[in-house]
Write an enzyme that holds these catalytic residues in place. Structure first.
Site, PDB file in Angstrom:
ATOM      1  N   GLU A 297       5.614   1.547  -2.800  1.00 32.69           N
ATOM      2  CA  GLU A 297       5.550   0.495  -1.794  1.00 32.69           C
ATOM      3  C   GLU A 297       6.842   0.480  -0.987  1.00 32.69           C
ATOM      4  OE1 GLU A 297       3.510  -3.725  -2.262  1.00 32.69           O
ATOM      5  OE2 GLU A 297       5.574  -3.792  -2.948  1.00 32.69           O
TER       6      GLU A 297
ATOM      7  N   TYR B  30       4.493  -2.768   6.691  1.00 30.69           N
ATOM      8  CA  TYR B  30       4.232  -2.613   5.262  1.00 30.69           C
ATOM      9  C   TYR B  30       3.588  -1.252   5.034  1.00 30.69           C
ATOM     10  CZ  TYR B  30       2.056  -2.960   0.706  1.00 30.69           C
ATOM     11  OH  TYR B  30       1.679  -2.705  -0.588  1.00 30.69           O
TER      12      TYR B  30
END
Ligand code: GDP
Ligand code: MN
Length: 401
Positions: free
Chosen positions: A209, A121
């Site tokens: 993101e 992530y």
């Protein structure tokens, strides 16, 4: 929810994954080769053009969680690509971010498949308490970062970025080592961290993101997904970003409100709120929560709203099927209570009000406002103060549900 994320549905400008990947590519962040398709035939052509066996057909909607909702499919032949594209295109894709009605898929991204070694992530957003952007990485890629933050916060590595200097080389290395990346991936990962930080700062993003950012068997570091949102206050500096806007994906009520010059944000609760002043609107939402309820929206009709604006605001609240009760909280200063009353009565007559309406009016022309409401045939629950209004709204919404 952790504080660095803020509300998930703020009025930030969002773009599609394929657009985020265009920005990534321009910024030097590796992305899979891919093509956008808006028809099944075009998706099959795209699969053939990629020339490999494995490809991924991905729904392009602004909400995340597409994989779990059936919006991301791995395919290994033109026939499978056709099948996946037919299934996804036009579907109403429901994810944890769309709400139960889902979002209709109009566009696909067909990408070359990657042989994933590990999913990580990566996210950058503004930490308001630090007043600096913060880059976060985690070994738990593919999972919602909110879930990781709640269950295993120690698995998130955070680093603050100086907005003038950008990410420093030592910081990039610290992140790469923190993730335990294989030695061969440290340098390419560092380049990605630096490029993502630069992109965030250069484009006035509010969020970048990449989930997942993957390592491949040949030690490449690739962005398999991309989400970028922008600070609306800075969009005047980025006409290229404004071009990427897709109004089909935006909240219809928020768009309508913007047209009438109203500040409106959709929320998940069942108590519609009409308030004047942003501070009072927030206070009203807090008081509703304190009374055990949940607001359906933030709405500030502003200081000098006209009866038409009030009427438009009221109709926008009523168009939300989740709303079970409406709380009007007006402290008349420049805004006059009788104007609010006229707007409410006009809108209620026009659209037919069948929900409990709780009204707390105070300030300029309050007597005239109350009189207008009392003599209308509307069924109004009056409240003496905000706490009383919130309690009555929560009770009315509960009774209706
Ligand atoms: P999201 O569900 O909306 O976040 O969509 P993603 O783009 O993140 O895709 C969901 C999941 O699909 C990823 O976490 C991956 O596990 C998988 N996926 C996406 N692209 C590829 C690919 O090229 N190869 C493989 N093997 N899996 C992929
Ligand atoms: Mn993802």
């Amino acid at each position: 929810m952790t504080r660095w994320f803020g509300p998930s549905k703020q009025s930030r400008m969002k773009i599609h994954e394929y657009q985020a990947k265009q920005l990534f590519s321009e910024a030097g962040i590796p992305v899979p080769q891919g093509h956008v398709a808006t028809s099944v035939d075009a998706a099959v052509d795209a699969y053939n053009a990629l020339g490999g066996e494995l490809a991924v057909v991905k729904a392009q909607i602004h909400a995340g969680g597409r994989g779990k909702g059936g919006g991301v499919k791995l395919v290994r032949s033109a026939a499978e690509a056709r099948e996946a594209a037919s299934a996804i295109l036009g579907m109403s894709l429901v994810t944890h971010q769309t709400g139960p009605e889902g979002q209709t898929v109009k566009t696909l991204l067909v990408e070359a498949g990657s042989s994933i070694l590990h999913e990580y992530y990566l996210g950058i957003t503004l930490d308001r308490s630090l007043g600096m952007p913060v880059l976060m990485v985690s070994t738990e890629g593919g999972m919602d970062i909110e879930t990781v933050a709640a269950a295993t916060p120690e698995k998130i590595i955070k680093i603050a970025i100086d907005p003038d200097a950008g990410l420093q080389a030592w910081q990039a290395r610290q992140l790469a080592y923190g993730l335990g990346l294989p030695a061969e991936a440290v340098r390419p990962a560092g380049k990605v961290f630096a490029a993502v930080s630069r992109l965030f700062l250069d484009k006035d993003a509010s969020l970048v993101e990449i989930n997942p950012l993957v390592t491949t068997s040949d030690n490449q570091v690739i962005a398999l997904d991309g989400k970028v949102t922008f600070d609306p206050n800075a969009l005047y500096r980025h006409p290229d970003i404004v071009e990427m806007r897709d109004e089909d994906e935006e909240d219809a009520r928020e768009l309508e409100a913007a047209e009438f010059g109203l500040s409106y944000i959709s929320l998940d609760g069942n108590i519609g709120c009409m308030v004047n002043g942003a501070g009072l609107a927030m206070g009203t939402m807090d008081t509703i929560q304190l009374a055990g309820g949940a607001p359906a929206n933030f709405l500030d009709v502003g200081g000098g709203a006209t009866a038409e604006q009030v009427s438009a605001a009221f109709k926008i609240i009523l168009s939300d099927a989740k709303v079970e009760a409406i709380l009007v909280n007006i402290f008349g200063g420049i805004m006059k209570c009788d104007v609010i009353a006229e707007g409410i009565i006009g809108a209620a007559k026009e659209v037919g009000l069948d929900l409990p309406l709780i009204v707390r009016l105070e300030g300029t022309n309050v007597e005239r406002g109350r009189e207008l409401l009392d003599t209308s045939d509307l069924d109004i629950i009056s409240a003496s103060d905000l706490a009383d209004a919130a309690a009555k709204a929560v009770q009315a919404a509960g009774a209706k549900a």
